[in-house]
Design a protein around this motif. Structure first.
Motif, PDB file in Angstrom:
ATOM      1  N   LEU A 132       1.749 -56.123  15.109  1.00  0.00           N
ATOM      2  CA  LEU A 132       2.271 -55.321  14.005  1.00  0.00           C
ATOM      3  C   LEU A 132       3.392 -56.060  13.289  1.00  0.00           C
ATOM      4  O   LEU A 132       3.481 -56.031  12.048  1.00  0.00           O
ATOM      5  N   ALA A 133       4.256 -56.736  14.044  1.00  0.00           N
ATOM      6  CA  ALA A 133       5.333 -57.512  13.424  1.00  0.00           C
ATOM      7  C   ALA A 133       4.772 -58.640  12.558  1.00  0.00           C
ATOM      8  O   ALA A 133       5.315 -58.944  11.489  1.00  0.00           O
ATOM      9  N   LEU A 134       3.687 -59.249  13.017  1.00  0.00           N
ATOM     10  CA  LEU A 134       3.038 -60.289  12.225  1.00  0.00           C
ATOM     11  C   LEU A 134       2.578 -59.735  10.878  1.00  0.00           C
ATOM     12  O   LEU A 134       2.758 -60.366   9.828  1.00  0.00           O
ATOM     13  N   ASP A 135       1.952 -58.557  10.903  1.00  0.00           N
ATOM     14  CA  ASP A 135       1.480 -57.940   9.665  1.00  0.00           C
ATOM     15  C   ASP A 135       2.640 -57.682   8.707  1.00  0.00           C
ATOM     16  O   ASP A 135       2.556 -57.961   7.502  1.00  0.00           O
TER      17      ASP A 135
ATOM     18  N   VAL B 121     -13.356 -60.154   4.096  1.00  0.00           N
ATOM     19  CA  VAL B 121     -12.620 -59.000   3.578  1.00  0.00           C
ATOM     20  C   VAL B 121     -12.582 -57.946   4.675  1.00  0.00           C
ATOM     21  O   VAL B 121     -13.622 -57.541   5.203  1.00  0.00           O
ATOM     22  N   MET B 122     -11.388 -57.495   5.035  1.00  0.00           N
ATOM     23  CA  MET B 122     -11.206 -56.504   6.093  1.00  0.00           C
ATOM     24  C   MET B 122      -9.819 -55.898   5.956  1.00  0.00           C
ATOM     25  O   MET B 122      -8.971 -56.425   5.213  1.00  0.00           O
ATOM     26  N   ASN B 123      -9.561 -54.797   6.657  1.00  0.00           N
ATOM     27  CA  ASN B 123      -8.207 -54.252   6.624  1.00  0.00           C
ATOM     28  C   ASN B 123      -7.377 -54.832   7.762  1.00  0.00           C
ATOM     29  O   ASN B 123      -7.878 -55.581   8.602  1.00  0.00           O
ATOM     30  N   ARG B 124      -6.111 -54.488   7.813  1.00  0.00           N
ATOM     31  CA  ARG B 124      -5.196 -55.129   8.763  1.00  0.00           C
ATOM     32  C   ARG B 124      -5.495 -54.736  10.208  1.00  0.00           C
ATOM     33  O   ARG B 124      -5.257 -55.519  11.126  1.00  0.00           O
ATOM     34  N   LYS B 125      -6.012 -53.513  10.436  1.00  0.00           N
ATOM     35  CA  LYS B 125      -6.317 -53.094  11.804  1.00  0.00           C
ATOM     36  C   LYS B 125      -7.474 -53.909  12.374  1.00  0.00           C
ATOM     37  O   LYS B 125      -7.446 -54.313  13.543  1.00  0.00           O
ATOM     38  N   VAL B 126      -8.491 -54.146  11.556  1.00  0.00           N
ATOM     39  CA  VAL B 126      -9.616 -54.956  12.012  1.00  0.00           C
ATOM     40  C   VAL B 126      -9.160 -56.401  12.210  1.00  0.00           C
ATOM     41  O   VAL B 126      -9.553 -57.068  13.171  1.00  0.00           O
ATOM     42  N   GLN B 127      -8.317 -56.875  11.315  1.00  0.00           N
ATOM     43  CA  GLN B 127      -7.799 -58.233  11.446  1.00  0.00           C
ATOM     44  C   GLN B 127      -6.993 -58.378  12.740  1.00  0.00           C
ATOM     45  O   GLN B 127      -7.032 -59.437  13.391  1.00  0.00           O
TER      46      GLN B 127
ATOM     47  N   ASP C 256      -8.471 -50.684   1.905  1.00  0.00           N
ATOM     48  CA  ASP C 256      -9.497 -49.675   1.662  1.00  0.00           C
ATOM     49  C   ASP C 256     -10.773 -49.942   2.445  1.00  0.00           C
ATOM     50  O   ASP C 256     -11.681 -49.103   2.434  1.00  0.00           O
ATOM     51  N   MET C 257     -10.864 -51.081   3.126  1.00  0.00           N
ATOM     52  CA  MET C 257     -11.997 -51.313   4.016  1.00  0.00           C
ATOM     53  C   MET C 257     -11.888 -50.376   5.219  1.00  0.00           C
ATOM     54  O   MET C 257     -10.788 -50.061   5.676  1.00  0.00           O
ATOM     55  N   PRO C 258     -13.023 -49.902   5.759  1.00  0.00           N
ATOM     56  CA  PRO C 258     -12.969 -48.920   6.857  1.00  0.00           C
ATOM     57  C   PRO C 258     -12.464 -49.512   8.163  1.00  0.00           C
ATOM     58  O   PRO C 258     -12.621 -50.706   8.427  1.00  0.00           O
ATOM     59  N   ASP C 259     -11.863 -48.649   8.986  1.00  0.00           N
ATOM     60  CA  ASP C 259     -11.463 -49.031  10.343  1.00  0.00           C
ATOM     61  C   ASP C 259     -12.711 -49.170  11.218  1.00  0.00           C
ATOM     62  O   ASP C 259     -13.815 -48.759  10.837  1.00  0.00           O
TER      63      ASP C 259
ATOM     64  N   VAL D 185     -16.255 -55.231   8.067  1.00  0.00           N
ATOM     65  CA  VAL D 185     -15.976 -56.612   7.684  1.00  0.00           C
ATOM     66  C   VAL D 185     -17.036 -57.057   6.679  1.00  0.00           C
ATOM     67  O   VAL D 185     -18.236 -56.854   6.899  1.00  0.00           O
ATOM     68  N   ALA D 186     -16.584 -57.628   5.577  1.00  0.00           N
ATOM     69  CA  ALA D 186     -17.492 -58.202   4.582  1.00  0.00           C
ATOM     70  C   ALA D 186     -17.237 -59.698   4.506  1.00  0.00           C
ATOM     71  O   ALA D 186     -16.099 -60.156   4.682  1.00  0.00           O
ATOM     72  N   PHE D 187     -18.283 -60.447   4.242  1.00  0.00           N
ATOM     73  CA  PHE D 187     -18.163 -61.893   4.108  1.00  0.00           C
ATOM     74  C   PHE D 187     -19.055 -62.330   2.955  1.00  0.00           C
ATOM     75  O   PHE D 187     -20.231 -61.958   2.901  1.00  0.00           O
ATOM     76  N   GLY D 188     -18.492 -63.092   2.039  1.00  0.00           N
ATOM     77  CA  GLY D 188     -19.322 -63.545   0.939  1.00  0.00           C
ATOM     78  C   GLY D 188     -18.547 -64.196  -0.174  1.00  0.00           C
ATOM     79  O   GLY D 188     -17.316 -64.282  -0.160  1.00  0.00           O
ATOM     80  N   ASP D 189     -19.298 -64.659  -1.162  1.00  0.00           N
ATOM     81  CA  ASP D 189     -18.732 -65.243  -2.379  1.00  0.00           C
ATOM     82  C   ASP D 189     -18.609 -64.121  -3.398  1.00  0.00           C
ATOM     83  O   ASP D 189     -19.545 -63.810  -4.130  1.00  0.00           O
ATOM     84  N   PHE D 190     -17.453 -63.485  -3.447  1.00  0.00           N
ATOM     85  CA  PHE D 190     -17.265 -62.326  -4.313  1.00  0.00           C
ATOM     86  C   PHE D 190     -17.182 -62.721  -5.786  1.00  0.00           C
ATOM     87  O   PHE D 190     -17.402 -61.880  -6.657  1.00  0.00           O
ATOM     88  N   SER D 191     -16.875 -63.967  -6.076  1.00  0.00           N
ATOM     89  CA  SER D 191     -16.859 -64.396  -7.468  1.00  0.00           C
ATOM     90  C   SER D 191     -18.264 -64.404  -8.069  1.00  0.00           C
ATOM     91  O   SER D 191     -18.428 -64.329  -9.282  1.00  0.00           O
ATOM     92  N   ARG D 192     -19.272 -64.475  -7.218  1.00  0.00           N
ATOM     93  CA  ARG D 192     -20.656 -64.388  -7.669  1.00  0.00           C
ATOM     94  C   ARG D 192     -21.303 -63.063  -7.279  1.00  0.00           C
ATOM     95  O   ARG D 192     -22.289 -62.648  -7.886  1.00  0.00           O
ATOM     96  N   GLY D 193     -20.742 -62.403  -6.290  1.00  0.00           N
ATOM     97  CA  GLY D 193     -21.364 -61.188  -5.787  1.00  0.00           C
ATOM     98  C   GLY D 193     -20.866 -59.901  -6.406  1.00  0.00           C
ATOM     99  O   GLY D 193     -21.594 -58.902  -6.420  1.00  0.00           O
TER     100      GLY D 193
END
Length: 421
Positions: free
Chosen positions: A67-70, A311-317, A354-357, A365-373
């Motif tokens: 939590l301190a890291l976040d 792309v993920m939220n801090r809890k998943v990270q 806003d990504m789900p827990d 968790v999402a992974f991809g090239d969002f500049s094209r997606g």
């Protein structure tokens, strides 16, 4: 809500952070990460030795340092943003035009004087010079809002952004290339199939904010109204559009990438996002937990991986931060410099709250090239309508911008589903 508390702006710009502040914050962050690794190693050692499970004190210590890291990363990001904030400017317009528009807009905001703006919009042959529709903010204010949105809204910072002058953006997209074939020198050449095109539509929706101020505040010449207006609406705009880009249903708001149909990657077809399952409901697999991350990376074609982000939220990270590879190396790496992103398997991590827990069946968790997606469509201009009547003694500023969004290329984004199927 107490309006008096919500409208008080700073009357002078805060002192920008120095490079030393950023360096010190980065050093503290790296020191905290080293402490985290030591504590997590102890936790994993207790599990491997099977001494009745993990010690509760150790678990709490790891969670506390995580939590301190976040929090330290948030502080670091804020300092970097302030240090790198671009100077306002009116690119593409003469200094006289910019200054004249700024002065006219300030007269409108402070005193409701519309004469200067009407004259300018008439000279520019604007189709929306009517005060009922509001007035375009000066280019300095619009640029400030746009730049802050890009910095605050996580999806906007990695997606493709287009500016349009209408309420609908159409984009033809080729879902299949031209069909070709091999033939002999003297053989006939049969006609090949034509490429398959789909017509994607991205309507823009209205996003608004209504900051309030007293007339006394507006009469104070020490207040920078451009700065005040931008600071009042940028966070509100960023929070609303950030949530919509992730999970918006497309009804009066952009359609988020998590709102599109999903299908297992083995059966992927255009129109759906491919998913890779962890094999465990609401969590990573008990053994070889990182395998699903590798599968997600290589589910993406090579052309998309070059510019891919997690792309993920801090809890998943925080959960992923504890994972190691077979050699005992942490998969999560801290940013190499103060203004860089943390990485997972050498791909940058974008933290989107806003990504789900983690939950059974969640696509956390999402992974991809969002500049094209993923495509974000902005209609040019931010408008302000001054309202001194509805909530006396406050003057309201009905501020609007139009924005849309949706998936552009369904093959460019993959999702990790925390479930058995």
């Amino acid at each position: 809500m107490n309006l008096a508390n919500s409208i008080a702006p700073e009357t002078k710009a805060a002192e920008p952070p120095t490079s030393l502040d950023v360096v010190n914050a980065f050093d503290e962050f790296m020191s905290a990460f080293e402490s985290f690794k030591d504590s997590n190693d102890e936790r994993l050692g207790q599990i491997e030795r099977r001494i009745g499970g993990t010690d509760v004190v150790t678990e709490e210590k790891v969670a506390r340092i995580s939590l301190a890291l976040d929090r330290q990363k948030e502080t670091l990001d804020r300092l970097v943003l302030k240090n790198r904030r671009p100077a306002l400017g009116g690119a593409g317009r003469s200094a006289v035009d910019v200054s004249e528009h700024k002065a006219a807009f300030e007269a409108y905001v402070r005193h409701g004087d519309m004469a200067g703006l009407k004259r300018l919009e008439a000279k520019a042959m604007s189709a929306s010079a009517d005060a009922d529709g509001g007035y375009l903010v000066p280019v300095e204010t619009a640029s400030e809002i746009d730049s802050r949105l890009a910095a605050i809204s996580p999806i906007r910072s990695i997606a493709q952004v287009r500016q349009v002058s209408t309420n609908l953006y159409r984009k033809p997209f080729a879902t299949s290339g031209t069909v070709v074939g091999w033939v002999g020198e003297t053989e006939s050449r049969p006609q090949t199939d034509t490429p398959t095109l789909v017509d994607l539509e991205f309507p823009v929706m209205e996003l608004y904010a209504m900051p309030a101020a007293t007339q006394t505040l507006l009469d104070d010449s020490a207040v920078d109204l451009d700065q005040w207006l931008a600071s009042e609406v940028d966070v509100a705009f960023a929070e609303q559009e950030g949530a919509a880009f992730v999970s918006g249903d497309g009804n009066k708001k952009p359609k988020g990438f998590l709102s599109y149909p999903t299908v297992d990657e083995s059966a992927w077809a255009w129109g759906s996002l491919g998913t890779i399952s962890t094999g465990a409901a609401g969590e990573f697999a008990a053994s070889n937990a990182s395998d699903v991350l590798v599968d997600a990376i290589y589910a993406l074609k090579a052309g998309y991986r070059q510019n891919a982000n997690w792309v993920m939220n801090r809890k998943v990270q925080a959960e992923i931060r504890k994972l190691k590879d077979a050699d005992g190396n942490y998969l999560w790496s801290p940013p190499s410099t103060a203004d860089a992103r943390a990485t997972l398997m050498n791909f940058p991590i974008v933290e989107a709250e806003d990504m789900p827990d983690l939950a059974a069946g969640s696509s956390s968790v999402a992974f991809g090239d969002f500049s094209r997606g993923y495509l974000i469509v902005d209609r040019l201009g931010v408008r302000v309508l001054r309202d001194p009547y509805s909530q006396k003694p406050y003057v309201l500023f009905y501020t609007t911008k139009r924005v849309g969004g949706g998936v552009l290329d369904f093959d460019a984004i993959k999702l990790i589903r925390f479930g058995t199927v």
